[in-house]
Motif scaffolding. Structure first.
Motif: not given
Length: 466
Positions: A376-388
């Motif tokens: 979960a922690f890993t994909f929260v970080n990746l979601s920042v990249i994906a969104h912004f």
């Protein structure tokens, strides 16, 4: 804010309630208190023996390592909770920024640690009570504890928050008492024989691999900062969420480090402990005698109940989000009780699962928790990249590159390193859990004849921008 229509029967008549929502009743410090309660600061004493053996006697260094990793991820959580101010945490962020299918798998992985955390608290209560009343069957304590925590969570979120705050204050007072006694014992020559020493942080037998292994053991203690995002829809002001996240991880990390330092200074090795799987009772005995041991156990008991209240509430809300999204059966998981305005079915279900705490060991359950948490922690970080970066094209300035690319890459990379260092049992069990999730996903999409892509939040609000 999600609006629900509830249809229910009362005395043979059909009733319909419009616009039933989770109640916004939590301020900044109430949310921080729930996060700290979730983290259970006294868990550092329970796992001290295990972590000291794993790290060759540098428990505070393991906590510092885990804290550094968690800070990167906490920053990413702070960004995403402002963009998607709804409950659901890593599941919501991954689903909305990358892929509904991937979001489901991340949510499914997160379910593993969220569901097991309430069980951990029930298990610790069992250990405490058996140590004081060995003649009473262990299952009685588990059943009584689960019944009380489940009842409070069904009744009211504000009642959960208020009781949690009192319990957190009590355990912090006990931790302060431990630190004072540790000062006295160290000055009298116990352990390292000095208050200020570098031995708990660095010595000749310290190895990076051992420290990383220890960090994977203690990282589940930091899950409280992740859990507070589940209260986004119950916060009086959504703008306080990033601050609440950072305060939770920093205050919790400071408590873990300080307690770990003094415990390691007092006990350079664990050879003097009879039971290394849960050293809290013996630490209390060695530091303050029988009376302090009992008081210390009372504080730990309070801490565990506080964590149980918070963790129980959080997983119920994750199930609620997945239910109202249609990924889990909506009628059951996506409903709010018309009187208490809480996801009562989910709360009761979590209580039933927590009853399984009658049998397993603390080390086994905590290893499974880490698997889901780190994914979960890993994909929260990746979601920042994906969104912004990919969606909003925020990569044209140095500030944006650092904030939305470099920082989340560091967060994802460091959590990935911890994930790689998990125990084999955790990896095997976690992968098996993911396979079950994939089978359920295939079954769900085939039976309903609809893609998971078509299942979405029907909320009135849209993602906001920073």
């Amino acid at each position: 804010m999600k609006l629900l229509t509830l249809i229910f029967f009362k005395k043979g008549e059909l009733f319909k309630l419009e616009n039933v929502t989770l109640k916004r009743s939590l301020g900044l410090w109430a949310i921080v208190g729930l996060g700290l309660g979730y983290m259970t600061p006294t868990i550092v004493f329970d796992t001290f023996g295990i972590v000291s053996e794993e790290t060759n006697g540098v428990v505070p260094l393991a906590y510092l390592t885990a804290l550094a990793v968690m800070l990167f991820t906490a920053i990413s959580y702070g960004k995403m909770v402002q963009v998607f101010p709804s409950a659901g945490s890593a599941y919501t962020y991954t689903k909305e920024t990358m892929s509904p299918h991937l979001g489901f798998i991340v949510g499914w992985a997160a379910l593993l640690d969220y569901i097991l955390l309430p069980m951990v608290n029930a298990l610790i209560i069992r250990i405490y009570m058996v140590s004081v009343f060995p003649s009473v069957p262990a299952w009685i304590w588990v059943v009584c504890y689960v019944a009380v925590v489940t009842g409070i969570n069904v009744w009211s979120m504000s009642k959960t928050s208020n009781l949690n705050s009192l319990l957190v204050i009590f355990e912090v007072v006990l931790i302060c008492a431990f630190i004072v006694l540790a000062f006295v014992k160290l000055s009298q020559g116990m352990g390292q024989g000095t208050i200020f020493t570098t031995e708990p942080l660095i010595h000749s037998n310290v190895h990076l691999g051992a420290v990383l292994t220890g960090a994977t053991v203690v990282c589940f203690s930091f899950i409280g900062f992740d859990a507070v995002t589940m209260y986004a829809e119950e916060a009086t002001d959504i703008k306080t969420m990033p601050k609440a996240i950072m305060l939770t991880v920093l205050i919790g990390g400071a408590i873990f480090f300080i307690c770990g330092y003094f415990a390691q200074a007092l006990f350079p090795d664990v050879s003097g402990f009879k039971v290394t799987d849960d050293t809290l009772p013996e630490i209390g005995l060695f530091v303050g005698g029988t009376i302090f041991k009992l008081v210390f156990l009372a504080g730990a008991f309070a801490a565990t109940i506080a964590s149980g209240l918070a963790s129980h509430a959080s997983v119920a809300r994750l199930l609620y989000v997945m239910g109202r999204n249609g990924v889990l059966p909506k009628r059951l998981f996506g409903s709010v009780h018309p009187k208490f305005l809480t996801p009562a079915f989910n709360v009761i279900l979590v209580g039933v699962v927590s009853l399984l705490a009658i049998a397993p060991s603390l080390e086994l359950i905590s290893s499974f928790i880490n698997f889901g948490a780190l994914i979960a922690f890993t994909f929260v970080n990746l979601s920042v990249i994906a969104h912004f970066v990919f969606r909003q094209k925020r990569y044209k300035t140095g500030k944006d590159i650092f904030s939305f690319l470099v920082m989340p890459i560091l967060g994802a990379g460091t959590t990935g390193i911890l994930w790689y260092n998990l125990q084999a049992d955790a990896l095997i069990g976690g992968i098996a859990w993911i396979v079950i999730g994939l089978i359920y996903l295939a079954f769900k999409t085939k039976i309903s004849k609809t893609s998971i892509v078509d299942l979405h939040f029907d909320e009135a609000e849209k993602p906001t921008s920073l």
